[in-house]
Design a protein around this motif. Structure first.
Motif, mmCIF file in Angstrom:
data_model
loop_
_atom_site.group_PDB
_atom_site.id
_atom_site.type_symbol
_atom_site.label_atom_id
_atom_site.label_comp_id
_atom_site.label_asym_id
_atom_site.label_seq_id
_atom_site.Cartn_x
_atom_site.Cartn_y
_atom_site.Cartn_z
ATOM 1 N N VAL A 14 33.933 42.939 40.964
ATOM 2 C CA VAL A 14 35.009 42.965 39.966
ATOM 3 C C VAL A 14 35.570 44.382 39.820
ATOM 4 O O VAL A 14 36.778 44.577 39.749
ATOM 5 N N LYS A 15 34.674 45.371 39.781
ATOM 6 C CA LYS A 15 35.112 46.760 39.607
ATOM 7 C C LYS A 15 35.832 47.297 40.847
ATOM 8 O O LYS A 15 36.724 48.130 40.734
ATOM 9 N N PRO A 18 40.587 44.625 42.483
ATOM 10 C CA PRO A 18 41.466 44.177 41.405
ATOM 11 C C PRO A 18 41.892 42.706 41.543
ATOM 12 O O PRO A 18 42.068 42.020 40.545
ATOM 13 N N LEU A 21 39.070 40.671 40.259
ATOM 14 C CA LEU A 21 39.062 40.773 38.797
ATOM 15 C C LEU A 21 40.025 39.759 38.199
ATOM 16 O O LEU A 21 39.680 39.050 37.255
ATOM 17 N N LYS A 22 41.220 39.665 38.766
ATOM 18 C CA LYS A 22 42.210 38.690 38.287
ATOM 19 C C LYS A 22 41.683 37.263 38.445
ATOM 20 O O LYS A 22 41.856 36.428 37.567
ATOM 21 N N GLN A 25 39.041 36.661 35.790
ATOM 22 C CA GLN A 25 39.646 36.494 34.468
ATOM 23 C C GLN A 25 40.317 35.127 34.340
ATOM 24 O O GLN A 25 40.251 34.504 33.290
ATOM 25 N N ILE A 56 30.468 44.136 32.042
ATOM 26 C CA ILE A 56 31.772 44.785 32.158
ATOM 27 C C ILE A 56 32.169 45.378 30.811
ATOM 28 O O ILE A 56 32.634 46.518 30.736
#
Length: 73
Positions: A14-15, A18, A21-22, A25, A56
């Motif tokens: 996730v870090k 990107p 990460l999207k 989410q 996170i």
């Protein structure tokens, strides 16, 4: 499955990514299943998702506090 290790693996991804990460989410279940490569039962998925979110959040708080308290004049 080592849940703690899987949480760390997902947090790292996730870090670093990107786009992931999207994905996480938008649909954490799909994102975790993508990493594990399997369709996992909810009793396994939910602790992983909760652990990733908590890690996170904790890392974000540490980063903000470090910025506030870490600066030296």
């Amino acid at each position: 499955m080592d849940i703690k290790a899987k949480i760390e693996e997902i947090v790292t991804k996730v870090k670093a990514d990107p786009d992931f990460l999207k994905e996480f989410q938008a649909d954490p279940v799909k994102a975790v299943e993508k990493i594990t490569g399997t369709d996992l039962p909810d009793d396994v998925l939910n602790p992983i998702i909760d652990g990733v979110k908590a890690k996170i959040s904790a890392d974000n708080v540490k980063g903000m506090l470090g910025g506030i308290f870490g600066a030296k004049k």
